[in-house]
Design an enzyme around this catalytic site. Structure first.
Site, PDB file in Angstrom:
ATOM      1  N   CYS A 187       0.833  -1.197   0.000  1.00  0.00           N
ATOM      2  CA  CYS A 187       0.000   0.000   0.000  1.00  0.00           C
ATOM      3  C   CYS A 187       0.870   1.250   0.000  1.00  0.00           C
ATOM      4  O   CYS A 187       1.855   1.338   0.736  1.00  0.00           O
ATOM      5  CB  CYS A 187      -0.925  -0.006   1.216  1.00  0.00           C
ATOM      6  SG  CYS A 187      -1.896   1.510   1.397  1.00  0.00           S
ATOM      7  N   ASP A 194      -0.183  -6.095  -0.325  1.00  0.00           N
ATOM      8  CA  ASP A 194      -1.335  -6.354  -1.190  1.00  0.00           C
ATOM      9  C   ASP A 194      -1.007  -7.577  -2.042  1.00  0.00           C
ATOM     10  O   ASP A 194      -0.012  -7.584  -2.770  1.00  0.00           O
ATOM     11  CB  ASP A 194      -1.613  -5.154  -2.109  1.00  0.00           C
ATOM     12  CG  ASP A 194      -2.031  -3.911  -1.344  1.00  0.00           C
ATOM     13  OD1 ASP A 194      -2.751  -4.048  -0.337  1.00  0.00           O
ATOM     14  OD2 ASP A 194      -1.629  -2.799  -1.745  1.00  0.00           O
TER      15      ASP A 194
END
Length: 279
Positions: A187, A194
């Site tokens: 992120c 992620d």
């Protein structure tokens, strides 16, 4: 690319926040797509002509007129030409604000969400609110294509490097669908991991699978939003491989009741939303 833009500094992402007890559309926060597209040189003209950020929202609840809680799952398509993408934590907080608010029916909730998201994104948004029974019948799907992950190669660097794609094609013209489950980025704001599955469909000179896998793995410590990563991959493949046709599609794992699945193409229609094993 200036990530210290005021539009990022004001985001709730990474900050301690309180959950609203009543519906509040002002919780939604936009992120200008130009922040990333300026650096890629595609703010005015994108190399993809079809695309959307496809969201699945699993944690949606509100009260009916008699005060009985209702639940639903939403499919949301945010057009790639919208001025803004929607920051995910603000979207979660916005959805939670429905929890103790009364609405007449599913349609009222759906119309409210669509109106608010259009206003925040400054572009086309489609919202489909589904009863849980619709997802009870949904199968776990897989993205069709050859998986490139089982190669016997040594990796020593995990810093993003588009140059892995240099000289990545042969003279053979092919149509290929390729899949990797090894896409991982972080992120932009919180540095949280992620995790995603990447699908590439192209027509053109054959792409070297080893070079492509090394490129995908190089995202492992890279900090960008999901949508930005997919657009970067599309641009890098167009630059180095120069395919005649290209689709880049990533399906990310769920966080906070939301999964984000950006799709960009210059020849394929938008897919139906689906669910992979890790989602």
């Amino acid at each position: 690319m200036n990530y210290q833009d005021n539009s990022l500094k004001s985001l709730k992402l990474g900050q301690k926040t309180e959950y609203a007890s009543q519906y509040d559309r002002t919780l939604l926060q936009p992120v200008p797509r130009a922040l990333n597209r300026d650096g890629l040189g595609i703010t005015q003209n994108q190399p993809f002509t079809i695309g959307a950020d496809i969201w699945t929202a699993y944690e949606i609840s509100w009260l009916n007129e008699k005060g009985l809680p209702q639940v639903a799952i939403a499919d949301i398509y945010l057009d790639y030409q919208s001025q803004n993408l929607i920051e995910s934590k603000s979207f979660k907080l916005y959805l939670n604000s429905f929890n103790q608010s009364k609405f007449t029916d599913f349609n009222a909730v759906q119309q409210t969400m669509q109106r608010d998201l259009i206003e925040c994104a400054q572009g086309d948004v489609k919202v489909r609110l589904n009863p849980v029974a619709v997802y009870d019948a949904q199968k776990i799907e897989h993205l069709q294509g050859d998986c490139i992950d089982e190669q016997d190669i040594e990796i020593t660097s995990y810093e993003f490097n588009a140059n892995w794609l240099k000289d990545c094609v042969s003279d053979e013209i092919v149509e290929e669908k390729l899949v990797s489950h090894l896409l991982k980025s972080n992120c932009l704001i919180t540095n949280q991991p992620d995790w995603g599955t990447l699908h590439i469909h192209y027509v053109g000179k054959k792409i070297n699978h080893e070079k492509l896998l090394r490129y995908v793995v190089s995202f492992r410590q890279h900090n960008e939003f999901h949508e930005q990563c997919v657009e970067r991959i599309f641009c890098d493949l167009m630059h180095y491989a120069k395919p005649e046709k290209l689709t880049v599609y990533a399906r990310y794992t769920r966080r906070g009741g939301l999964d984000i699945n950006p799709f960009r193409s210059n020849f394929e229609n938008l897919p139906e939303n689906l669910r992979l094993a890790r989602q």
